[in-house]
Design a protein around this motif. Structure first.
Motif, PDB file in Angstrom:
ATOM      1  N   TYR A  53       0.835  -1.197   0.000  1.00  0.00           N
ATOM      2  CA  TYR A  53       0.000   0.000   0.000  1.00  0.00           C
ATOM      3  C   TYR A  53       0.874   1.253   0.000  1.00  0.00           C
ATOM      4  O   TYR A  53       1.827   1.371   0.771  1.00  0.00           O
ATOM      5  CB  TYR A  53      -0.931   0.003   1.215  1.00  0.00           C
ATOM      6  CG  TYR A  53      -1.925  -1.129   1.163  1.00  0.00           C
ATOM      7  CD1 TYR A  53      -3.140  -0.993   0.504  1.00  0.00           C
ATOM      8  CD2 TYR A  53      -1.619  -2.367   1.734  1.00  0.00           C
ATOM      9  CE1 TYR A  53      -4.039  -2.042   0.426  1.00  0.00           C
ATOM     10  CE2 TYR A  53      -2.510  -3.429   1.659  1.00  0.00           C
ATOM     11  CZ  TYR A  53      -3.711  -3.260   0.995  1.00  0.00           C
ATOM     12  OH  TYR A  53      -4.591  -4.313   0.907  1.00  0.00           O
ATOM     13  N   LYS A  54       0.519   2.167  -0.885  1.00  0.00           N
ATOM     14  CA  LYS A  54       1.195   3.465  -0.977  1.00  0.00           C
ATOM     15  C   LYS A  54       0.337   4.500  -0.257  1.00  0.00           C
ATOM     16  O   LYS A  54      -0.877   4.569  -0.464  1.00  0.00           O
ATOM     17  CB  LYS A  54       1.357   3.846  -2.452  1.00  0.00           C
ATOM     18  CG  LYS A  54       1.876   5.251  -2.721  1.00  0.00           C
ATOM     19  CD  LYS A  54       1.858   5.516  -4.223  1.00  0.00           C
ATOM     20  CE  LYS A  54       2.235   6.931  -4.565  1.00  0.00           C
ATOM     21  NZ  LYS A  54       2.120   7.201  -6.031  1.00  0.00           N
ATOM     22  N   GLY A 103       9.531   5.214   3.913  1.00  0.00           N
ATOM     23  CA  GLY A 103       9.334   6.507   3.280  1.00  0.00           C
ATOM     24  C   GLY A 103      10.189   6.706   2.050  1.00  0.00           C
ATOM     25  O   GLY A 103      11.192   6.016   1.839  1.00  0.00           O
ATOM     26  N   GLN A 104       9.830   7.697   1.219  1.00  0.00           N
ATOM     27  CA  GLN A 104      10.595   7.990   0.012  1.00  0.00           C
ATOM     28  C   GLN A 104      11.958   8.581   0.341  1.00  0.00           C
ATOM     29  O   GLN A 104      12.851   8.603  -0.498  1.00  0.00           O
ATOM     30  CB  GLN A 104       9.815   8.963  -0.884  1.00  0.00           C
ATOM     31  CG  GLN A 104       9.536  10.331  -0.279  1.00  0.00           C
ATOM     32  CD  GLN A 104      10.695  11.317  -0.347  1.00  0.00           C
ATOM     33  OE1 GLN A 104      11.549  11.214  -1.225  1.00  0.00           O
ATOM     34  NE2 GLN A 104      10.733  12.269   0.574  1.00  0.00           N
ATOM     35  N   GLY A 105      12.130   9.062   1.537  1.00  0.00           N
ATOM     36  CA  GLY A 105      13.381   9.682   1.959  1.00  0.00           C
ATOM     37  C   GLY A 105      13.129  10.437   3.239  1.00  0.00           C
ATOM     38  O   GLY A 105      11.989  10.637   3.658  1.00  0.00           O
ATOM     39  N   ARG A 106      14.186  10.883   3.868  1.00  0.00           N
ATOM     40  CA  ARG A 106      14.019  11.578   5.137  1.00  0.00           C
ATOM     41  C   ARG A 106      13.858  13.078   4.917  1.00  0.00           C
ATOM     42  O   ARG A 106      14.257  13.615   3.877  1.00  0.00           O
ATOM     43  CB  ARG A 106      15.228  11.305   6.026  1.00  0.00           C
ATOM     44  CG  ARG A 106      16.546  11.812   5.471  1.00  0.00           C
ATOM     45  CD  ARG A 106      17.703  11.291   6.291  1.00  0.00           C
ATOM     46  NE  ARG A 106      18.978  11.739   5.757  1.00  0.00           N
ATOM     47  CZ  ARG A 106      20.142  11.244   6.131  1.00  0.00           C
ATOM     48  NH1 ARG A 106      20.191  10.278   7.047  1.00  0.00           N
ATOM     49  NH2 ARG A 106      21.273  11.690   5.610  1.00  0.00           N
ATOM     50  N   VAL A 109       5.594  10.553   0.611  1.00  0.00           N
ATOM     51  CA  VAL A 109       5.111   9.255   0.128  1.00  0.00           C
ATOM     52  C   VAL A 109       5.790   8.140   0.911  1.00  0.00           C
ATOM     53  O   VAL A 109       6.988   8.216   1.215  1.00  0.00           O
ATOM     54  CB  VAL A 109       5.398   9.081  -1.381  1.00  0.00           C
ATOM     55  CG1 VAL A 109       4.923   7.709  -1.863  1.00  0.00           C
ATOM     56  CG2 VAL A 109       4.720  10.182  -2.185  1.00  0.00           C
ATOM     57  N   ALA A 110       5.030   7.112   1.242  1.00  0.00           N
ATOM     58  CA  ALA A 110       5.583   5.944   1.925  1.00  0.00           C
ATOM     59  C   ALA A 110       4.799   4.711   1.490  1.00  0.00           C
ATOM     60  O   ALA A 110       3.753   4.819   0.836  1.00  0.00           O
ATOM     61  CB  ALA A 110       5.509   6.124   3.441  1.00  0.00           C
ATOM     62  N   HIS A 111       5.327   3.544   1.847  1.00  0.00           N
ATOM     63  CA  HIS A 111       4.575   2.313   1.569  1.00  0.00           C
ATOM     64  C   HIS A 111       4.725   1.352   2.748  1.00  0.00           C
ATOM     65  O   HIS A 111       5.637   1.474   3.563  1.00  0.00           O
ATOM     66  CB  HIS A 111       5.041   1.660   0.265  1.00  0.00           C
ATOM     67  CG  HIS A 111       6.345   0.930   0.356  1.00  0.00           C
ATOM     68  ND1 HIS A 111       7.552   1.464  -0.063  1.00  0.00           N
ATOM     69  CD2 HIS A 111       6.660  -0.318   0.829  1.00  0.00           C
ATOM     70  CE1 HIS A 111       8.527   0.606   0.132  1.00  0.00           C
ATOM     71  NE2 HIS A 111       8.021  -0.490   0.676  1.00  0.00           N
ATOM     72  N   GLN A 142      -3.566   3.690  -1.431  1.00  0.00           N
ATOM     73  CA  GLN A 142      -3.961   2.862  -2.565  1.00  0.00           C
ATOM     74  C   GLN A 142      -3.059   1.645  -2.648  1.00  0.00           C
ATOM     75  O   GLN A 142      -1.869   1.703  -2.304  1.00  0.00           O
ATOM     76  CB  GLN A 142      -3.895   3.658  -3.872  1.00  0.00           C
ATOM     77  CG  GLN A 142      -2.561   4.314  -4.151  1.00  0.00           C
ATOM     78  CD  GLN A 142      -2.584   5.151  -5.409  1.00  0.00           C
ATOM     79  OE1 GLN A 142      -2.536   4.622  -6.526  1.00  0.00           O
ATOM     80  NE2 GLN A 142      -2.653   6.464  -5.237  1.00  0.00           N
ATOM     81  N   GLN A 143      -3.642   0.542  -3.092  1.00  0.00           N
ATOM     82  CA  GLN A 143      -2.851  -0.658  -3.282  1.00  0.00           C
ATOM     83  C   GLN A 143      -2.030  -0.507  -4.563  1.00  0.00           C
ATOM     84  O   GLN A 143      -2.525  -0.016  -5.584  1.00  0.00           O
ATOM     85  CB  GLN A 143      -3.743  -1.895  -3.373  1.00  0.00           C
ATOM     86  CG  GLN A 143      -2.972  -3.201  -3.391  1.00  0.00           C
ATOM     87  CD  GLN A 143      -3.863  -4.428  -3.272  1.00  0.00           C
ATOM     88  OE1 GLN A 143      -5.034  -4.314  -2.891  1.00  0.00           O
ATOM     89  NE2 GLN A 143      -3.336  -5.598  -3.588  1.00  0.00           N
ATOM     90  N   VAL A 144      -0.765  -0.905  -4.492  1.00  0.00           N
ATOM     91  CA  VAL A 144       0.144  -0.763  -5.628  1.00  0.00           C
ATOM     92  C   VAL A 144       0.791  -2.116  -5.924  1.00  0.00           C
ATOM     93  O   VAL A 144       0.566  -3.095  -5.211  1.00  0.00           O
ATOM     94  CB  VAL A 144       1.226   0.308  -5.348  1.00  0.00           C
ATOM     95  CG1 VAL A 144       0.612   1.694  -5.312  1.00  0.00           C
ATOM     96  CG2 VAL A 144       1.962   0.005  -4.040  1.00  0.00           C
TER      97      VAL A 144
END
Length: 245
Positions: free
Chosen positions: A4-5, A47-50, A61-63, A93-95
């Motif tokens: 999940y995103k 996460g996409q980054g810190r 954004v994270a998953h 959303q599911q990715v």
């Protein structure tokens, strides 16, 4: 296992950045704690980054993975009740199972906000600068940032990211009413890069450094050149882009 995103907005004032760390309150930790209260077992949020301590985000954004399918509407509604007031997950959303919030990102976009007069309603999200500024000189500096450069002059030693080369697709200032905003989009960023770019450009605007010195910091990078940092509370992560989105 379904992946999940999630898209996250937060005010970073009370937090020591995004990434979990000992003896500090972080956004990542709060989201994991919130999810653990509404799901049957804990999840690991990636996460996409810190982001640095005190920095804000409109589009972090994270998953995370979970063994069964989740109802996004129910999860979003439940998170409203368990997350602190300064953190919100506003989409889930599911990715694809192989989606990765960090490694699949193609660009990150930041905005740094500067107010030119006392503005109490904006003060928590902008640095106040009352000095006269040479905006033409600052625009020239911003244009110089665009392109692929080594940003050693605008970062600090970081064992996790020793390479300071970034491709900057956009770099420019805009003005509206009392607010001056710096916009930058790049494939990646190194630690403190945006804040040090802005702080150094402000010094150019105030006449404390010539444009040529800023250009030299770009053309002849060195961590010993030590760009001047702007305050964290003016920086906002706007958006993270992906090939498939």
């Amino acid at each position: 296992m379904p992946r999940y995103k999630i898209l996250i907005e937060f005010e970073g004032t009370r937090y020591s950045g995004w990434q979990k760390q000992p003896n500090s309150n972080t956004v990542e930790e709060e989201i994991e704690s919130g999810l653990s209260r509404i799901l049957p077992h804990p999840v690991d949020v990636i996460g996409q980054g810190r982001t640095d301590s005190g920095v804000h985000a409109e589009g972090q954004v994270a998953h995370f993975d979970f063994p069964t399918e989740l109802d996004p509407h129910k999860i979003l509604y439940a998170l409203l009740g368990v997350l602190p007031h300064d953190i919100a997950v506003w989409d889930i959303q599911q990715v694809a199972d192989d989606f990765h919030a960090r490694f699949d990102a193609t660009a990150r976009r930041y905005r740094y906000q500067i107010i030119r007069r006392p503005a109490p309603l904006k003060r928590s999200f902008a640095e106040m600068v009352l000095d006269d500024l040479d905006l033409d000189a600052m625009h020239n500096c911003a244009q110089k940032v665009q392109g692929t450069h080594n940003f050693d002059s605008f970062t600090k030693p970081d064992n996790d990211n020793p390479d300071s080369v970034c491709e900057v697709m956009e770099s420019y200032f805009t003005e509206e009413d009392c607010q001056l905003s710096y916009h930058i989009e790049a494939n990646r960023f190194v630690r403190h890069m945006v804040r040090r770019l802005v702080g150094t450009m402000l010094e150019v605007g105030k006449g404390k450094r010539p444009v040529q010195e800023f250009e030299d910091m770009i053309d002849k990078p060195s961590k010993n050149k030590n760009g001047h940092g702007a305050a964290a509370h003016g920086l906002i992560l706007e958006k993270v882009s992906y090939k498939k989105s």
